[in-house]
Design an enzyme around this catalytic site. Structure first.
Site, PDB file in Angstrom:
ATOM      1  N   ARG A   1      54.764  28.841  45.390  1.00  0.00           N
ATOM      2  CA  ARG A   1      55.590  29.994  45.935  1.00  0.00           C
ATOM      3  C   ARG A   1      57.060  29.345  46.043  1.00  0.00           C
ATOM      4  O   ARG A   1      57.982  30.589  45.631  1.00  0.00           O
ATOM      5  CB  ARG A   1      55.453  30.241  47.627  1.00  0.00           C
ATOM      6  CG  ARG A   1      54.030  30.558  47.689  1.00  0.00           C
ATOM      7  CD  ARG A   1      53.390  30.933  49.106  1.00  0.00           C
ATOM      8  NE  ARG A   1      52.175  31.569  49.502  1.00  0.00           N
ATOM      9  CZ  ARG A   1      51.743  32.719  49.112  1.00  0.00           C
ATOM     10  NH1 ARG A   1      52.728  33.670  48.856  1.00  0.00           N
ATOM     11  NH2 ARG A   1      50.514  33.080  49.353  1.00  0.00           N
TER      12      ARG A   1
ATOM     13  N   ASP B   1      50.049  22.125  47.191  1.00  0.00           N
ATOM     14  CA  ASP B   1      50.550  22.739  45.894  1.00  0.00           C
ATOM     15  C   ASP B   1      50.487  24.484  45.870  1.00  0.00           C
ATOM     16  O   ASP B   1      51.617  24.765  45.135  1.00  0.00           O
ATOM     17  CB  ASP B   1      49.257  22.500  44.658  1.00  0.00           C
ATOM     18  CG  ASP B   1      49.381  21.116  44.249  1.00  0.00           C
ATOM     19  OD1 ASP B   1      50.304  20.234  44.290  1.00  0.00           O
ATOM     20  OD2 ASP B   1      48.326  20.744  43.876  1.00  0.00           O
ATOM     21  N   GLY B   2      50.182  24.893  46.599  1.00  0.00           N
ATOM     22  CA  GLY B   2      50.294  26.602  46.693  1.00  0.00           C
ATOM     23  C   GLY B   2      51.619  26.741  47.105  1.00  0.00           C
ATOM     24  O   GLY B   2      52.183  27.883  46.827  1.00  0.00           O
TER      25      GLY B   2
ATOM     26  N   ASP C   1      34.892  38.303  32.216  1.00  0.00           N
ATOM     27  CA  ASP C   1      35.345  38.489  33.526  1.00  0.00           C
ATOM     28  C   ASP C   1      36.807  38.455  33.546  1.00  0.00           C
ATOM     29  O   ASP C   1      37.214  38.890  34.665  1.00  0.00           O
ATOM     30  CB  ASP C   1      34.721  37.242  34.198  1.00  0.00           C
ATOM     31  CG  ASP C   1      33.162  37.593  34.634  1.00  0.00           C
ATOM     32  OD1 ASP C   1      32.691  38.472  34.522  1.00  0.00           O
ATOM     33  OD2 ASP C   1      32.601  36.472  35.273  1.00  0.00           O
TER      34      ASP C   1
ATOM     35  N   ARG D   1      31.435  43.370  37.154  1.00  0.00           N
ATOM     36  CA  ARG D   1      31.348  44.183  35.866  1.00  0.00           C
ATOM     37  C   ARG D   1      32.266  43.593  34.944  1.00  0.00           C
ATOM     38  O   ARG D   1      33.345  43.274  35.425  1.00  0.00           O
ATOM     39  CB  ARG D   1      31.562  45.515  35.971  1.00  0.00           C
ATOM     40  CG  ARG D   1      30.007  45.956  36.575  1.00  0.00           C
ATOM     41  CD  ARG D   1      30.218  47.519  36.877  1.00  0.00           C
ATOM     42  NE  ARG D   1      30.278  48.187  35.573  1.00  0.00           N
ATOM     43  CZ  ARG D   1      30.689  49.617  35.415  1.00  0.00           C
ATOM     44  NH1 ARG D   1      30.729  50.579  36.537  1.00  0.00           N
ATOM     45  NH2 ARG D   1      30.524  50.089  34.261  1.00  0.00           N
TER      46      ARG D   1
ATOM     47  N   ASP E   1      49.871  30.361  36.212  1.00  0.00           N
ATOM     48  CA  ASP E   1      49.043  31.205  35.208  1.00  0.00           C
ATOM     49  C   ASP E   1      49.236  32.676  35.591  1.00  0.00           C
ATOM     50  O   ASP E   1      49.581  32.957  36.944  1.00  0.00           O
ATOM     51  CB  ASP E   1      47.594  30.700  35.136  1.00  0.00           C
ATOM     52  CG  ASP E   1      47.135  30.576  36.604  1.00  0.00           C
ATOM     53  OD1 ASP E   1      47.288  31.364  37.526  1.00  0.00           O
ATOM     54  OD2 ASP E   1      46.219  29.694  36.656  1.00  0.00           O
TER      55      ASP E   1
END
Length: 271
Positions: free
Chosen positions: A65, A60-61, A160, A141, A131
Site C-alpha cells: 500500500r 508486506d501488505g 481461473d 466457473r 502483480d
C-alpha cells in the site's frame, strides 16, 4: 532526513502504538513527522510532498500500500515488520528504534523495484508492486482470456485467471502456481495462467518493454485485482492492458545487498 512519514496498518493496534511512540522518538532526533493509515491513499498524498523517507509499519501488505501511494514521489520506504513473512520489510519492530538513527543520517542503500501499470478499456492507470490478476469472481466457473503480447495473439486461456507479476511479485501468487522466481531488481514481467484447461500452461518471462493485453470474455463476473488489495468487478468483454510502470518502488535497506538469496529458503519453507 528532516521529514519522515509513518504509514501504519490500522487493523493492528501494535502498529498504531508503534507509530505514536516512533513519532515521539523522531522528535528527539530533530526530525519532523506525519502519520497516516496505510489505507488512506488520499491522506498520504496530501502529506507526502517534501518527505525524505516513509516508514511502513505492519507487514508486506502494508509495504504494498505504501509503495503505490508514494511511487509518484520517489520517496524511499522502510518496512517495519509486525507480520509473518516479511519479504519486503527491513526492520523488526524490536530493533527499529536502535537502527532508525543510522537511516536518518543517510546510511543504507536503495533497493529499486519495478512496478506494473494497468488500464481497463483505456481508463485510469493504476500501479502495482506485486502483480495484476484477472480472475474469476465468486462463481466457480472458468473465464476466457485471450492474451496479446506486443500486439500479437499468443493464446486464449480457459482458466481461473491470469497473473502478470513483477520480480517482486514472483515470490507471491505467481509462485503458488509454479511460476519462476526472478531476482528482486529484475525488470522482466512474468505471465502465468491459473489452472488453464486444456492449453499451454507454462509461465512466460517477458521483456521489460512488453505490452500485454488480456481480452476477457465471460457471461459471469470476473475480477481485476491490483496487488491483491484493489479489486474491480468486470462483466462481458473487457480489455486489460498491462505494461511496466514509469514508477519504481525504492526500498531503503541496511542489510547486505545479497540478503535475498540468504533468506529466501527460510522465508518460504516453514520450520
Amino acid at each position: 532526513m528532516k521529514r519522515i512519514g509513518i504509514l501504519y496498518n490500522p487493523r493492528i493496534q501494535a502498529a498504531r502504538d508503534f507509530s505514536e511512540d516512533t513519532a515521539k522518538f523522531l522528535a528527539t532526533l530533530k526530525s519532523s513527522c506525519w502519520q497516516c493509515s496505510s489505507q488512506d491513499e488520499a491522506g498520504v498524498r496530501s502529506q507526502i510532498e517534501g518527505s525524505d523517507m516513509v516508514l511502513s509499519v505492519g507487514g508486506d501488505g502494508t509495504v504494498l500500500r505504501a509503495a503505490r501511494a508514494v511511487a509518484p514521489y520517489s520517496v524511499p520506504v522502510v518496512g517495519v515488520n509486525l507480520g509473518k513473512l516479511g519479504f519486503l520489510t527491513e526492520l523488526k519492530m524490536a530493533e527499529a528504534r536502535d537502527r532508525l538513527p543510522a537511516l536518518i543520517e543517510g546510511e543504507g542503500w536503495i533497493d529499486e523495484r519495478a512496478m506494473l501499470q494497468v488500464e481497463i478499456d483505456g481508463g485510469e492507470a493504476l500501479h502495482a508492486l506485486n502483480d495484476i490478476v484477472v480472475g474469476r469472481g465468486l462463481r466457480p466457473r472458468v473465464i476466457n482470456v485471450t492474451v496479446m503480447i506486443d500486439q500479437n495473439t499468443f493464446t486464449t486461456y480457459k482458466s481461473d485467471g491470469v497473473i502478470v507479476s513483477t520480480a517482486t511479485g514472483s515470490t507471491g501468487y505467481s509462485l503458488a502456481v509454479h511460476g519462476p522466481i526472478l531476482y528482486p531488481q529484475a525488470r522482466e514481467i512474468v505471465l502465468n495462467p491459473i489452472c488453464p484447461h486444456p492449453t499451454f500452461d507454462n509461465a512466460l518471462v517477458l521483456s521489460p518493454q512488453s505490452v500485454i493485453e488480456l481480452r476477457v470474455r465471460t457471461d459471469h463476473q470476473a475480477v481485476l485485482s491490483v496487488d491483491g488489495q484493489v479489486d474491480m468487478a468486470m462483466e462481458g468483454e473487457k480489455v486489460v492492458k498491462v505494461s511496466l510502470s514509469p514508477y519504481v518502488t525504492r526500498l531503503l535497506r541496511l542489510q547486505s545487498r545479497n540478503f535475498f538469496y540468504s533468506t529466501l529458503v527460510q522465508r518460504l519453507v516453514p520450520k
